[in-house]
Design an enzyme around this catalytic site. Structure first.
Site, PDB file in Angstrom:
ATOM      1  N   TYR A 209      60.027  10.203  -7.085  1.00  0.00           N
ATOM      2  CA  TYR A 209      59.768  10.982  -5.687  1.00  0.00           C
ATOM      3  C   TYR A 209      59.650  12.547  -5.989  1.00  0.00           C
ATOM      4  O   TYR A 209      60.674  12.697  -5.407  1.00  0.00           O
ATOM      5  CB  TYR A 209      59.957  10.150  -4.535  1.00  0.00           C
ATOM      6  CG  TYR A 209      59.683  10.834  -2.503  1.00  0.00           C
ATOM      7  CD1 TYR A 209      58.586  10.157  -2.640  1.00  0.00           C
ATOM      8  CD2 TYR A 209      60.004  11.692  -2.592  1.00  0.00           C
ATOM      9  CE1 TYR A 209      57.656  10.201  -1.700  1.00  0.00           C
ATOM     10  CE2 TYR A 209      58.892  12.604  -1.267  1.00  0.00           C
ATOM     11  CZ  TYR A 209      58.111  11.521  -0.709  1.00  0.00           C
ATOM     12  OH  TYR A 209      56.870  11.803  -0.035  1.00  0.00           O
ATOM     13  N   LYS A 218      62.065  21.473  -6.728  1.00  0.00           N
ATOM     14  CA  LYS A 218      63.151  22.669  -6.221  1.00  0.00           C
ATOM     15  C   LYS A 218      64.721  22.570  -7.859  1.00  0.00           C
ATOM     16  O   LYS A 218      64.921  23.292  -6.989  1.00  0.00           O
ATOM     17  CB  LYS A 218      63.845  21.284  -5.547  1.00  0.00           C
ATOM     18  CG  LYS A 218      62.458  21.104  -4.106  1.00  0.00           C
ATOM     19  CD  LYS A 218      62.801  22.188  -3.415  1.00  0.00           C
ATOM     20  CE  LYS A 218      61.197  22.520  -2.550  1.00  0.00           C
ATOM     21  NZ  LYS A 218      61.176  21.825  -1.223  1.00  0.00           N
ATOM     22  N   HIS A 238      63.709  28.969  -0.865  1.00  0.00           N
ATOM     23  CA  HIS A 238      62.558  28.158  -0.654  1.00  0.00           C
ATOM     24  C   HIS A 238      61.084  29.017   0.306  1.00  0.00           C
ATOM     25  O   HIS A 238      61.983  28.718   1.941  1.00  0.00           O
ATOM     26  CB  HIS A 238      63.220  27.276   0.032  1.00  0.00           C
ATOM     27  CG  HIS A 238      62.644  25.971   0.607  1.00  0.00           C
ATOM     28  ND1 HIS A 238      63.299  25.180   1.414  1.00  0.00           N
ATOM     29  CD2 HIS A 238      61.476  24.792   0.154  1.00  0.00           C
ATOM     30  CE1 HIS A 238      62.796  24.526   1.967  1.00  0.00           C
ATOM     31  NE2 HIS A 238      61.577  23.532   1.505  1.00  0.00           N
ATOM     32  N   SER A 260      62.748  22.409   4.665  1.00  0.00           N
ATOM     33  CA  SER A 260      61.890  21.344   3.904  1.00  0.00           C
ATOM     34  C   SER A 260      61.049  20.680   5.946  1.00  0.00           C
ATOM     35  O   SER A 260      61.672  20.151   7.114  1.00  0.00           O
ATOM     36  CB  SER A 260      62.736  20.105   4.080  1.00  0.00           C
ATOM     37  OG  SER A 260      62.874  20.877   2.627  1.00  0.00           O
TER      38      SER A 260
HETATM   39  P1  GTP Z   1      58.108  21.424   3.022  1.00  0.00           P
HETATM   40  O1  GTP Z   1      57.057  20.464   1.933  1.00  0.00           O
HETATM   41  O2  GTP Z   1      58.972  20.463   3.135  1.00  0.00           O
HETATM   42  O3  GTP Z   1      58.582  21.966   2.790  1.00  0.00           O
HETATM   43  O4  GTP Z   1      57.917  21.379   4.837  1.00  0.00           O
HETATM   44  P2  GTP Z   1      57.160  23.001   5.608  1.00  0.00           P
HETATM   45  O5  GTP Z   1      57.997  23.558   5.352  1.00  0.00           O
HETATM   46  O6  GTP Z   1      55.859  23.235   4.793  1.00  0.00           O
HETATM   47  O7  GTP Z   1      56.280  22.285   6.285  1.00  0.00           O
HETATM   48  P3  GTP Z   1      54.918  21.690   7.226  1.00  0.00           P
HETATM   49  O8  GTP Z   1      54.187  22.793   7.632  1.00  0.00           O
HETATM   50  O9  GTP Z   1      54.793  20.730   6.850  1.00  0.00           O
HETATM   51  O10 GTP Z   1      54.974  21.254   8.431  1.00  0.00           O
HETATM   52  C1  GTP Z   1      56.195  19.868   8.885  1.00  0.00           C
HETATM   53  C2  GTP Z   1      56.078  19.535  10.383  1.00  0.00           C
HETATM   54  O11 GTP Z   1      56.177  20.815  10.946  1.00  0.00           O
HETATM   55  C3  GTP Z   1      54.563  19.438  10.496  1.00  0.00           C
HETATM   56  O12 GTP Z   1      54.814  18.181  11.126  1.00  0.00           O
HETATM   57  C4  GTP Z   1      53.867  20.497  11.171  1.00  0.00           C
HETATM   58  O13 GTP Z   1      52.840  19.350  12.193  1.00  0.00           O
HETATM   59  C5  GTP Z   1      55.189  20.688  11.929  1.00  0.00           C
HETATM   60  N1  GTP Z   1      54.941  22.767  12.292  1.00  0.00           N
HETATM   61  C6  GTP Z   1      54.412  23.135  11.532  1.00  0.00           C
HETATM   62  N2  GTP Z   1      53.868  23.933  12.746  1.00  0.00           N
HETATM   63  C7  GTP Z   1      53.827  23.833  13.460  1.00  0.00           C
HETATM   64  C8  GTP Z   1      53.780  24.790  14.160  1.00  0.00           C
HETATM   65  O14 GTP Z   1      53.846  26.124  14.618  1.00  0.00           O
HETATM   66  N3  GTP Z   1      55.254  24.346  16.051  1.00  0.00           N
HETATM   67  C9  GTP Z   1      54.887  22.504  15.978  1.00  0.00           C
HETATM   68  N4  GTP Z   1      55.472  22.430  16.972  1.00  0.00           N
HETATM   69  N5  GTP Z   1      54.743  22.660  14.863  1.00  0.00           N
HETATM   70  C10 GTP Z   1      54.489  22.662  14.038  1.00  0.00           C
HETATM   71  C1  SPV Z   2      61.247  19.815   0.893  1.00  0.00           C
HETATM   72  O1  SPV Z   2      61.772  18.813   1.308  1.00  0.00           O
HETATM   73  O2  SPV Z   2      61.053  21.153   0.908  1.00  0.00           O
HETATM   74  C2  SPV Z   2      59.733  19.854   0.019  1.00  0.00           C
HETATM   75  C3  SPV Z   2      59.443  18.210  -0.485  1.00  0.00           C
HETATM   76  O3  SPV Z   2      59.161  20.857  -0.289  1.00  0.00           O
HETATM   77  S1  SPV Z   2      60.119  18.115  -1.897  1.00  0.00           S
HETATM   78  O4  SPV Z   2      58.767  18.706  -3.218  1.00  0.00           O
HETATM   79  O5  SPV Z   2      60.325  16.452  -2.538  1.00  0.00           O
HETATM   80  O6  SPV Z   2      61.632  18.861  -2.270  1.00  0.00           O
HETATM   81 MN    MN Z   3      59.898  22.913   0.480  1.00  0.00          MN
END
Ligand code: GTP
Ligand code: SPV
Ligand code: MN
Length: 599
Positions: A209, A218, A238, A260
């Protein structure tokens, strides 16, 4: 020796002795039936995709609706990163530091050697050469991943610049990351993600995964990357990278670290609301940034990746139209729900799930029940070329100049919508003390506040105290440092609702940040940093009550006092490597709060 079935994939497209030797060693240990050297061509892509479908590793989606798109269902025991099974194998425990799991290098190698003995019998071993960063950039790094997962190969093809180009760039150099990945029997009891920073080596077994298995992401770009960055004088973070442009002002680039599943992909693809006519946000990267000083004294950033491994649930045309457009074709989906017409679905999509939808495990799914159709950490793997707001500078070898760094977490209380640090050192302190509620991106309890410095807690490949010292020292390298900010889109009201609408509306906060970075808008000094005054953030056309806005932006000194007090525990955990300027910063802020409150 393994028997190749076709001459073409057996032939390594390299004469690199170190690489050939390493592949020979891995072959002798795991004894695969077949070794395939990946060249990154379209022909190879078609062949591997067909094989993956034949082996039921991928399910073809409706090719009329989603051309080139496939669904993968991972083992239900293997749906997220596993921090408790991730190890930094430095010669001493001190080098890994108190926030990482440590295993002695010899012990780790003995353990994994035993597990990998004959582990690819009856299977195919793929050799995947790849580049993290723009081809030909002096800041890019080369990696080679050996894996017995065809799913990993197909993901690496999207997430990195993969194939012959990497071998051409490598030439006969021995300077490449070795990534050795074996699925074994995908059992958490035989799952180890081990890193050997001194040897530029990653060895991962037992998981197929995401971050556990796509070793460029990562493992190399952050854990090994941060170790190399400390040694070589740059930063591996990050962070998303975005460019923002207005009708009057030229483009400004911003990098932001959120933990994340805390909004990086969404922020990196932000679509400005109607009020911001003429404003545009361009994505450079959505997860990882490599930053270093440029000859002009500014901090420059590249995105080492070539695609997005994005969180699916919550992604919709309403919340993130650019992500939805990015996944219209040539995308792999992992652990999402499948509709009867061969399309994908997840919670928070624009439309309701049609009758007959099956869940992420392929079981019939009942609307309105307690079970989710898509796994909370289900993901899409999409080529960044699909992104309609992709920056045209993503392939620039020098990267883009960064004017502001933003740290953000998921906090129901205390942390205001936006806060600007007084200076670099205070900004580093802000990043170092960041707290955030845990999410489904890693296994374990969800929703507990933990310290996640610079969103790097799970990804820092060396001692966290030394990492902070390195951040402080970077100030000496950069003549024109970016301004540092903190944001929180997730503060909640009394009824548990988010106070700030978030998503595209975050443009209003981004504008203040960019204007502050260029010293062209006001602000209000508080004991904790600068905040926007009333009127500094444009709220026109936004449906938010002034009470809610106040509650979202307020700096409550009682809450902050508790916050600062709770940071002490984390500082004690870091112990003797915690840099004095950061410890003193905390004490100074506490003393200031007491003096303001008249104690
Ligand atoms: P990784 O890929 O794990 O590193 O995550 P990421 O930081 O890129 O997060 P991503 O943008 O995918 O958002 C993760 C979750 O947060 C999703 O379910 C979004 O809908 C929610 N989210 C993102 N931006 C906002 C915001 O401005 N407000 C709220 N309430 N939720 C948000
Ligand atoms: C995170 O967890 O911050 C991700 C997904 O971007 S993974 O590639 O599984 O680490
Ligand atoms: Mn990430």
């Amino acid at each position: 020796m393994p028997k190749p079935t076709t001459a073409s994939d057996a032939k390594p497209h390299t004469k690199n002795k170190a690489l050939l030797q390493w592949v020979a060693d891995a072959t002798a240990l795991t004894r695969p039936d077949r070794v395939v050297w990946c060249d990154g061509t379209e022909k190879e892509h078609e062949r591997l995709t067909k094989e993956a479908v034949d082996q039921k590793v991928l399910i073809a989606l409706n090719q009329k609706k989603r051309p080139g798109c496939y669904l993968h269902r991972s083992n239900p025991n293997d749906v997220a990163r596993v921090e408790h099974l991730t190890f930094i194998c430095t010669p001493t425990k001190e080098e890994a530091g108190p926030t990482n799991q440590w295993m002695a290098p010899d012990e780790a190698k003995a353990k994994l050697t035993k597990l990998c003995d004959g582990a690819m019998k009856g299977r195919t071993m793929y050799v995947v050469p790849y580049v993290m960063g723009p081809l030909g950039s002096p800041f890019s790094k080369i990696g080679v991943e050996i894996t017995d997962s065809i799913y990993v190969v197909l993901n690496m093809r999207i997430m990195t610049r993969m194939g012959k180009a990497a071998l051409d760039m490598l030439g006969d150099s021995n300077d490449f990351n070795r990534g050795f990945h074996a699925l074994l029997d995908v059992n958490p009891e035989r799952r180890y993600i081990t890193h050997f920073p001194q040897e530029n080596f990653v060895w991962s077994v037992g998981s197929g995964y995401g971050g556990n298995a796509l070793l460029g992401k990562k493992c190399l770009a952050l854990r090994i990357g941060s170790y190399l960055a400390n040694r070589e004088g740059w930063l591996a973070e990050h962070m998303l990278i975005l460019g923002v442009e207005s009708p009057e002002w030229q483009k400004t680039y911003v990098a932001a670290a959120f933990p994340s599943a805390c909004g990086k992909t969404n922020f990196a693809m932000l679509l400005p609301p109607r009020r911001f006519d003429g404003w545009k946000v361009y994505t450079v990267g959505d997860d990882i940034a490599w930053l270093r000083e440029g000859s002009d004294g500014r901090l420059w950033a590249i995105n080492p990746e070539n695609g997005y491994f994005g969180v699916a649930p919550g992604t919709s045309y309403k919340s993130n139209a650019s992500a939805m457009k990015s996944i219209e074709k040539n995308t792999l989906f992992t652990n999402v729900a499948l509709t009867p017409d061969g399309d994908i679905w997840w919670e928070g999509m624009d439309k309701e799930a049609p009758e007959g939808t099956v869940d992420w495990q392929g079981r019939p799914w009942k609307k309105g029940g307690t079970e989710k159709a898509a796994h909370a950490n289900s993901r899409f793997t999409a080529p960044m070329a699909n992104n309609p707001v992709l920056s045209k500078h993503v392939d620039d070898p020098e990267g883009v100049p960064i004017s502001a760094i933003i740290f953000g977490g998921r906090r129901a209380t205390t942390v205001p919508l936006v806060l600007q640090s007084f200076n670099w050192n205070h900004g580093v302190y802000m990043g170092a003390t960041m707290g955030s509620e845990t999410t489904a991106a890693a296994t374990g309890e969800v929703g507990v506040v933990r310290r996640d410095p610079m969103a790097m807690l799970p990804f820092c490949g060396y001692n966290m105290g030394d990492y902070f010292r390195h951040w402080l020292e970077m100030r000496g390298r950069i003549a024109h440092p970016p301004r540092i900010f903190m944001v929180n889109w997730f503060r909640k009201g009394k009824e548990g609702q988010f106070l700030w609408p978030g998503y595209g509306e975050n443009m209003r906060v981004l504008r203040w940040i960019v204007d502050r970075a260029h010293v062209r808008v006001g602000g209000q000094e508080t004991p904790m940093g600068w905040v926007p005054r009333e009127g500094d953030i444009d709220l026109s056309g936004l449906d938010i009550s002034s009470d809610n806005f106040k509650a979202a932006t307020t700096v409550n000194l009682d809450e902050w006092k508790r916050e600062l007090e709770s940071q002490k525990e984390f500082f004690d955990k870091i112990g003797p490597t915690m840099p004095t300027p950061i410890k003193l910063q905390r004490e100074l802020l506490l003393a200031v709060i007491d003096s303001v409150k008249g104690k």
